[in-house]
Design an enzyme around this catalytic site. Structure first.
Site, mmCIF file in Angstrom:
data_model
loop_
_atom_site.group_PDB
_atom_site.id
_atom_site.type_symbol
_atom_site.label_atom_id
_atom_site.label_comp_id
_atom_site.label_asym_id
_atom_site.label_seq_id
_atom_site.Cartn_x
_atom_site.Cartn_y
_atom_site.Cartn_z
ATOM 1 N N GLU A 252 10.029 8.834 -16.460
ATOM 2 C CA GLU A 252 8.660 9.318 -16.722
ATOM 3 C C GLU A 252 8.235 8.978 -18.148
ATOM 4 O O GLU A 252 7.092 8.593 -18.401
ATOM 5 C CB GLU A 252 8.568 10.832 -16.507
ATOM 6 C CG GLU A 252 8.567 11.227 -15.037
ATOM 7 C CD GLU A 252 8.626 12.741 -14.867
ATOM 8 O OE1 GLU A 252 7.791 13.272 -14.146
ATOM 9 O OE2 GLU A 252 9.517 13.393 -15.447
ATOM 10 N N LYS B 94 15.731 22.388 -10.242
ATOM 11 C CA LYS B 94 15.115 21.103 -10.554
ATOM 12 C C LYS B 94 16.046 20.114 -11.241
ATOM 13 O O LYS B 94 16.871 20.473 -12.069
ATOM 14 C CB LYS B 94 13.905 21.319 -11.463
ATOM 15 C CG LYS B 94 12.802 22.109 -10.775
ATOM 16 C CD LYS B 94 11.798 21.212 -10.111
ATOM 17 C CE LYS B 94 10.775 20.778 -11.117
ATOM 18 N NZ LYS B 94 9.667 20.082 -10.473
ATOM 19 N N SER C 43 14.656 22.264 -15.391
ATOM 20 C CA SER C 43 13.427 22.960 -15.748
ATOM 21 C C SER C 43 13.814 24.263 -16.429
ATOM 22 O O SER C 43 14.859 24.836 -16.149
ATOM 23 C CB SER C 43 12.621 23.243 -14.487
ATOM 24 O OG SER C 43 11.777 24.356 -14.686
ATOM 25 N N HIS D 255 0.825 -1.215 0.000
ATOM 26 C CA HIS D 255 0.000 0.000 0.000
ATOM 27 C C HIS D 255 0.858 1.264 0.000
ATOM 28 O O HIS D 255 0.456 2.292 0.511
ATOM 29 C CB HIS D 255 -0.957 0.023 1.188
ATOM 30 C CG HIS D 255 -1.707 -1.259 1.387
ATOM 31 N ND1 HIS D 255 -2.903 -1.543 0.771
ATOM 32 C CD2 HIS D 255 -1.379 -2.373 2.095
ATOM 33 C CE1 HIS D 255 -3.304 -2.757 1.116
ATOM 34 N NE2 HIS D 255 -2.387 -3.291 1.905
#
Ligand code: ARG
Length: 448
Positions: A278, A271, A265, A144
């Site tokens: 991804e 970043k 970024s 979980h």
């Protein structure tokens, strides 16, 4: 033909990718025709010469592809005829584009599966290497997405090795299934010429010939099966991708991705984004789409060949390309992955990952499991209030929750002790992880 219709029906902009296998299959077909005296020796020699030249032109980027000739097959045939005259026009004796394209696609996909297997093996080796390196590195295992019990990082990575080894077997089974020759089916009913299909099959490395001519030209189940294999593999890669995104997030901090796999970024200077995982996660979606496209394409087609099937190629090409790139990029990324054991340990401590071990300890000292569960729950609540891990509670405090607790309990409350105790086959103990990694290596060396 209307210009729009010509563009609409043409497939050469994408089926050019089949040129190499198309030539290979044409050579095998022509040699069989000559052996059967359906084609003269002179014509065969002319065809061989012409096709060799076309091969060179294509490789050099000098072949003039044209949608006037609709598809890869007619483009090559037209050029061959321009080069060698009537012999070029005789090549199509006893065959049709229907059995030709079915043969090409099987040949092409077979070659791509072999290449994919190489890339898959590379990723598998990278995973096994890391698993061996981190056979004893403890981290939280999750259920979980909540800290559950300690596992080793190596054990976690070997879970992906199992998934990908099954993908490997699935791809191998798909290859075996598709390795039957459609040529000879001609348009749909077979041919009245005295052909030798077994000879063509041998020349092209097929294990046998398709038994039924209608089936041979019409079904694309092998391509659907491939896309199913690719979808499952991408689904596995997508799960690993998701974990890499989580683990590399500073909130977890379990791993560092190599810098060359991250992007910044355009607006936020601080970043470091995990774009590569991804994208692997995102690209799994298009491969699932390829699978669904092919299923929908095939559904409800009456026997035998229909032009619908021209739409089979782009999804198959896309699935091959996407899986291939995802495997290559992950092989490299996994090899360069850096684990951060301190962060894993800190997460273990916060998650009371050895609570089950304390319960098991009490059970071994005679408590019924439900009572042990209750006692440990109280101990965890107490540790939470004190802001420490179970292993950091003094013995006297632990003993408040059960008189069965002795000084040896600390051995079981450490993450290492917990992992080491799971020392059966399939368990997370470092010795088991090392043995499993060795077995995985052996399986990888065994030919499929
Ligand atoms: N380009 C076609 C395809 O990909 C080749 C077969 C065409 N056959 C036909 N009868 N029009 O399916």
């Amino acid at each position: 033909m209307d210009a729009l219709v010509k563009r609409f029906t043409a497939s050469v902009p994408f089926d050019r990718r089949l040129a190499e296998v198309d030539i290979e299959a044409s050579l095998a077909h022509a040699r069989m025709l000559a052996a059967r005296r359906i084609l003269s020796r002179r014509d065969l020699a002319a065809i061989e010469r012409g096709l060799a030249r076309i091969r060179r032109e294509i490789a050099a980027g000098q072949f003039a592809w044209s949608i006037d000739a609709e598809d890869v097959h007619l483009n090559i045939e037209r050029r061959l005829t321009a080069l060698v005259g009537d012999a070029g026009k005789r090549l199509h004796t006893a065959r049709s584009r229907n059995d030709q394209v079915a043969t090409d696609l099987r040949l092409w996909l077979r070659g791509e599966i072999d290449a994919l297997q190489g890339r898959l093996a590379q990723l598998l080796r990278a995973l096994v290497d890391q698993a061996e390196r981190h056979a004893a590195t403890v981290m939280p295992g999750f259920t979980h997405l909540q800290v559950a019990q300690p596992v080793t990082f190596g054990h976690h990575l070997l879970a992906y090795v199992e998934m990908l080894l099954r993908d490997r077997a699935r791809l191998a089974a798909c290859r075996t299934g598709l390795n039957q020759l459609p040529l000879g089916a001609a348009a749909l009913a077979g041919t009245s010429f005295p052909i030798d299909r077994a000879r063509v099959a041998r020349a092209l490395g097929f294990a046998g010939v398709c038994e039924n001519s209608l089936d041979a030209v019409s079904d694309r189940d092998f391509a659907i099966e491939f896309c199913a294999c690719a979808s499952i593999a991408m689904m596995h890669l997508s799960r690993l991708a998701e974990e890499l995104v989580l683990w590399s997030n500073p909130r977890f901090g379990f791993v560092r991705l190599p810098d060359r796999f991250c992007t910044g970024s355009s607006i936020m200077p601080q970043k470091k984004n995990p774009d590569v995982p991804e994208l692997v996660r995102g690209k799994s979606a298009r491969v699932f789409g390829d699978l669904v496209a092919l299923l929908a394409l095939m559904k409800s087609q009456p026997l035998a060949y229909n032009k619908d099937n021209q739409e089979d190629k782009e999804p198959v090409f896309d699935a091959v390309d996407t899986l291939s790139d995802a495997l290559a990029v992950f092989a490299d990324l996994v090899a360069g992955l850096e684990a951060v054991p301190e962060a894993m340990r800190a997460a273990l401590r916060e998650g009371y990952a050895t609570a089950t071990d304390l319960a098991d300890y009490l059970v071994r000292h005679g408590l019924p499991f439900r009572d042990a569960h209750e006692a440990v729950a109280r101990a965890v609540r107490h540790a939470e209030l004190r802001g420490c891990d179970l292993a950091e509670l003094p013995l006297a405090e632990l003993q408040r929750f059960s008189k069965a607790i002795r000084a040896d309990v600390y051995r079981y409350l450490s993450a290492e002790g917990s992992a080491a105790a799971r020392r059966h086959r399939g368990g997370t103990a470092p010795a088991q992880v090392r043995a499993a990694a060795r077995r995985a290596r052996r399986r990888l060396r065994t030919p499929i």
